[in-house]
Write an enzyme that holds these catalytic residues in place. Sequence first.
Site, PDB file in Angstrom:
ATOM      1  N   GLU A 120       9.047   6.663 -12.759  1.00  0.00           N
ATOM      2  CA  GLU A 120       9.347   6.088 -11.438  1.00  0.00           C
ATOM      3  C   GLU A 120      10.154   7.055 -10.578  1.00  0.00           C
ATOM      4  O   GLU A 120      11.060   6.652  -9.848  1.00  0.00           O
ATOM      5  CB  GLU A 120      10.070   4.748 -11.568  1.00  0.00           C
ATOM      6  N   GLY A 121       9.837   8.323 -10.637  1.00  0.00           N
ATOM      7  CA  GLY A 121      10.554   9.322  -9.866  1.00  0.00           C
ATOM      8  C   GLY A 121      11.637   9.954 -10.709  1.00  0.00           C
ATOM      9  O   GLY A 121      12.500   9.260 -11.249  1.00  0.00           O
TER      10      GLY A 121
END
Length: 765
Positions: free
Chosen positions: A428-429
């Site tokens: 997620e990043g």
Amino acid sequence: MFASLMNWMRDNNILPQISDTERQALEAGDVWIDGQFFSGAVDFDSIIKEPYDKLPAHEQAFLDGPCEQLLDMADAYKMQRTRIVPDEIMHFMADNGFFALQIDEKYGGKPFSTQGKSAVMAKITPHSGVLSSLVVIPNSLGAAELLGHYGTEAQKAHYLPKLANGEYIPCFGLTEPTAGSDAASIKAEGEVFRADDDSIQIRMNFRKRYITLAPIANLISLAVRLHDPDNLLGKGEDAGITVVLLEKGLPGLHIGDHHEPIGEFFANGPIVGRDVVVPVEQVLGGQDYVGQGWRMLMESLAGGRMVSLPATGISAMRVAAAATGAYSMVRHQFGIPIGRMEGVETKVGKMASLSYMFEAARVFGCSAVDHGVQPPVTSAIMKVYSTECAREVGTDAMDIMAGSAVMQGPNNILGRGYCSAPVAITVEGANIMSRTLMIFGQGATRCHPHAYHVVEAVEKNDTDAFKRSLLGWLKQFSLGILLTFIAGLTRGYLGVKAPRSVASDTRHYYRRLGWAARRFGLMTNLAMFFIGGKLKARGNLTGRYADIVAWLYIATATLRRYEAEGRRQEDRVLVDYGVQYALAQIQHAYEGLYENFDGALGWFFRTVGRIGIGVNPLAKMPTDQQANAAAQPLQRYDAQFLRLYEGMYLPKDTEVGLGRLFNAFQLYHEAEPVRVKIKDAQKSARLVRGKVDAVAEQACALGVISAAEYALLKSCQEACLRAIEVDVFTREEFVGQQPHGVTATGNGGQRPETETPLMQAADVA
């Protein structure tokens, strides 16, 4: 005058430039208590009234029932070695709703609260990474959540029941070779065209990677950039990022290959599509949601980041802390438990407090989501700092457990989680990107009381709105200068709103946090005024801002937990160490800001300002005495220990791994009064000097301890010796020619005569 100023600010990039994708991210979700930190004015009385929920009874029953049963069934080490999840486990998960926690009951689901889903993920993850992935992906960002929010009635009716019963295993196709943290730059393409039968179709070409569950998935939520050269959908030629539902088996779709993630195994792999054609009805949400994919993702992530990754990170932190506290007492060196050595004790105290703090932050954040708040900035904080601190705690745990942690096998409690820590960091990043770009970059605009309104007014060329917003901003800025000065001069006794409804013995923490927030609000304004549009390029600076607001939230959540749980005095040592530690991190971040602030104010901050915060600091790191006190709850097997770590899976098998260690820890605690009797007899010269275990038999013979107490002490000694043993394999086991069995040391020196053959199972590897 205001029109000229507005034009000057626009022409000179004084304010942050906001792209369309950034705007969708900024407009997704809600401002929560993070808005108070960015404003510099914190009302702790209102924050203490924010929900801090307990699990509903049916969700607690699920944790205590099916969740426990699943983990009792699962041989995590065997699944790691064979990369096979047995059919019986997959069927058990499907039959008991493990895939359905995100789905409404009318579609066959078992909907859980945000905190409930988080608690299930937290219980499962430390035991088995592959089981964790099978719960996390279906119940977080993915087909079920997106369909529930945005799907057409026909899509919901078709897909959700089959997702709930496990017939469909979902995955989400977003990341690409050139689009990772910058997911908005995806190159997967879909072209809209009219087929020979006059229907509207989409032809897609894409190459995705790092997709969890892709090797076993049969339903893909695919993010593509949609082009409509003939404007068949009425959205223009560039329709934008769109989510399309694909089922396994489509011509041109290649799925099933594997990546090999570091650490613990879980199914992860690429998805490739060449001229994959589906009808336009497969757009998730139908034609109304063509081009809305990025907004859908941002809205889902606004609260979603609060769930799975914080749960997995914090659960790893809690298990590592609990195991290390136990090990520090059953492992003796130089005649004493290693947990009584100051160097070890300091790390144990830090681990105890961090696990207490982050569990508080998890429950507090999930409670907000359950009450309708979707806080993207706080969710990002939780993702980044829970996974980072879990990695830090894991490293400390490895240092303390040493050889027991580095020798792999069924009895290794920490190794797989330690090796897997980078996975959560990147999902997620990547954390480095989220910390330096997202938290403050988004928060400074989204959570500030005036900044976004000013930016909007400039972009819309609305002079009246610009005037109102700018004057409000300048008023807040001017008042902030005065109140920050007063707060600093009085160390928070004045210039901040003093809470009235909190425990008197913790009120001084609120005062210092309020002081820190006052300064943060002022420093946010200075960054936006004097660095402005260049902030995106100043990642080190924005990262320090992120550190400040993150630790403000974590410390506040800690104090919220202390209030919600009835101000338990035995927990005060964890609160004291934890909030002091958080304030010290904030102080360190401010020092970095002052030393590196550029622009017109740089010289002032590097000289006068830096001297000032050095002479008048918010806090210093916790003392040795605080570390010692914080370590104690982890080093006693008592009611407090069990309460602090409830919700964690405690294996029932006392011969292997964590179950073996906790059995020894419990016996060690029960035998402590016996050891005290022997030591008192030694002090009074009734017994000779020497290690307790060495004189125990003599103590029994002389009547210092009873026969039952001697038996308890002997059982404790044997259990402690077993608990520090590591796994031993025959050559055939080691090279994989035989399945692993109970090792010689793990079975008290007795190797079984026969090995149970591997269970025939569904291969998810």
